[in-house]
Motif scaffolding. Structure first.
Motif, PDB file in Angstrom:
ATOM      1  N   THR A   1       0.866  -1.182   0.000  1.00  0.00           N
ATOM      2  CA  THR A   1       0.000   0.000   0.000  1.00  0.00           C
ATOM      3  C   THR A   1       0.900   1.228   0.000  1.00  0.00           C
ATOM      4  OG1 THR A   1      -1.727  -1.152   1.259  1.00  0.00           O
ATOM      5  CG2 THR A   1      -1.818   1.260   1.214  1.00  0.00           C
ATOM      6  N   ALA A   2       0.815   1.993  -1.072  1.00  0.00           N
ATOM      7  CA  ALA A   2       1.667   3.172  -1.237  1.00  0.00           C
ATOM      8  C   ALA A   2       0.841   4.433  -1.021  1.00  0.00           C
ATOM      9  CB  ALA A   2       2.295   3.177  -2.627  1.00  0.00           C
ATOM     10  N   ALA A   3       1.250   5.241  -0.054  1.00  0.00           N
ATOM     11  CA  ALA A   3       0.544   6.477   0.237  1.00  0.00           C
ATOM     12  C   ALA A   3       1.008   7.602  -0.675  1.00  0.00           C
ATOM     13  CB  ALA A   3       0.766   6.867   1.697  1.00  0.00           C
ATOM     14  N   HIS A   4       0.079   8.407  -1.087  1.00  0.00           N
ATOM     15  CA  HIS A   4       0.245   9.665  -1.828  1.00  0.00           C
ATOM     16  C   HIS A   4       0.225   9.465  -3.344  1.00  0.00           C
ATOM     17  CE1 HIS A   4       0.634  11.732   1.895  1.00  0.00           C
ATOM     18  NE2 HIS A   4       1.686  11.035   2.239  1.00  0.00           N
ATOM     19  N   ALA A   5       1.284   8.945  -3.952  1.00  0.00           N
ATOM     20  CA  ALA A   5       1.326   8.764  -5.415  1.00  0.00           C
ATOM     21  C   ALA A   5       0.816  10.019  -6.125  1.00  0.00           C
ATOM     22  CB  ALA A   5       0.508   7.530  -5.820  1.00  0.00           C
TER      23      ALA A   5
END
Length: 430
Positions: A243-247
């Motif tokens: 799970t990658a935050a912001h992008a």
């Protein structure tokens, strides 16, 4: 926590379709949705004739204990915000501080309809303690940073594995643990590769910040010759467990990588706007069928944890950014806050929608108030009209955490006092 059979009677239920009916809970699960359930079938009855019933909201990117730093450093760019204000304060954090801050955050989330969160911070066993007491559902990760220092890297893995062994699948299964490498610019390649290996070994997820600012992208390009998601892909870091935050700053080719690797994204519009980080291309990501969920980020960069507010801001921001009022409809942003959030944490078979067999993570919103009148379109009202303050009752895992706006698992006044004292103590050390 002790669960029992609970009947929520005569609610407006947002399931696959919007229906007027009742919902029966046995222990921690939804067992029946019908307009024919008798009151005698339950130990407790919650009358909900004037309520909307929806799944508990899922906040996929938080730093709970930063409630203690709310309002500490406003109106500052991210790089200066972190280096000159936040990290110096965090150097003085203790487990007691993090417990107090997390307990305050849990109270705030419950009162605004969030029943599950994805947290990255420090002293995570103390955060687990707070979440367990509050009765909320959470995925916890120790924020790992090494800046290329081998000794620090070893300690970060040691702490994360300690938290996994101590806290994973505790709290009646509500508390889970993930690996939390902070970002590609604070973590060495060795740390990131080690996280991938160890997360597979322990069967847990990964939570990371990626491409939040233009500076981060340019710094990664200068060091590695590639954009952040390209770099992470080249070292085989990306996968469906990430799970990658912001992008925020992602290229078309990176979006293709994200889709191919089934990476889950957490969109944090309020934080991104407040820090002037930019606008994530959410409409384009959703068109590509990327799983995008919603997060508030920490309470020092938002400055609250109200996912209802985040839903409205997400929709409006995409519309004005694309100059297209049809993008990111109320229905789609509602999914981001519910089932997409569950999917982002690998919990889509347990939470995120109102279905028989799923966990009883449920929110009731009072619709007999001026701003939700006339009552015409429930999902539109929830996204564009409601706020967290309209939440009346909250259940998680079949336990009532709040009823008629009163917290039942934790003492609100005591929590506020503890957090106020902890914040004063923390800031006095700087």
């Amino acid at each position: 926590m002790e669960s029992k059979n609970i009947l929520i009677k005569d609610a407006t239920i947002i399931a696959d379709e919007i229906i007027k009916g009742s919902l029966l809970i046995e222990n921690d699960k939804i067992v029946e949705i019908s307009d024919k359930i008798g009151i005698s079938d339950a130990e407790e009855v919650i009358l909900a004739d004037d309520k909307i019933l929806l799944p508990g909201l899922v906040n996929t990117h938080t730093h709970l204990s930063m409630t203690l730093m709310r309002g500490l450093a406003d109106d500052i760019p991210l790089d200066s915000w972190l280096n000159n204000h936040i990290w110096p304060v965090e150097a003085n954090l203790t487990g007691e501080h993090c417990y107090a801050g997390a307990l305050l955050a849990c109270a705030e989330m419950i009162k605004s309809g969030t029943t599950c969160f994805n947290d990255m911070y420090f002293f995570m066993d103390q955060v687990a303690k707070a979440a367990d007491e509050a009765g909320i559902r959470g995925m916890l990760s120790h924020g790992m940073i090494d800046f290329g220092d081998e000794e620090k890297r070893k300690n970060e893995f040691k702490e994360t594995i300690r938290i996994i062994k101590k806290c994973h699948n505790t709290g009646d299964g509500r508390i889970k643990v993930a690996f939390g490498p902070h970002s590609p610019y604070t973590c060495s390649q060795e740390l990131l590769e080690g996280v991938k290996k160890e997360s597979n070994k322990y069967g847990v997820r990964i939570h990371i910040h990626v491409s939040e600012t233009q500076k981060e992208v340019s710094d990664i390009q200068e060091i590695h010759g590639k954009r952040p998601f390209e770099y992470l892909n080249d070292i085989n870091f990306l996968g469906e467990e990430v799970t990658a935050a912001h992008a925020v700053w992602v290229s078309d080719s990176e979006i293709d990588i994200i889709k191919e690797k089934n990476v889950k994204l957490s969109h944090n519009p309020s934080s991104n706007m407040k820090l002037s980080s930019g606008i994530s291309p959410v409409a384009k990501l959703l068109d590509k069928e990327v799983c995008v969920s919603l997060g508030t980020d920490g309470p020092a960069s938002n400055n609250n944890m109200d996912l209802f507010e985040e839903m409205k801001i997400s929709a409006l921001l995409q519309k004005v950014n694309t100059m297209d009022p049809t993008v990111l409809s109320a229905a789609n942003v509602y999914k981001m806050a519910t089932i997409n959030g569950a999917n982002s944490l690998g919990l889509e078979n347990e939470i995120g929608s109102i279905e028989v067999g799923k966990k009883a993570d449920i929110v009731l919103v009072n619709m007999k108030i001026p701003k939700l009148t006339p009552f015409r379109n429930p999902i539109s009202h929830l996204v564009y009209s409601a706020s967290g303050g309209d939440v009346d009752t909250v259940l998680c895992n079949g336990t009532v955490l709040m009823k008629n706006k009163e917290l039942l698992t934790i003492d609100e006044a005591r929590v506020i006092e503890i957090a106020e004292n902890a914040s004063e103590d923390l800031l006095s050390k700087c």
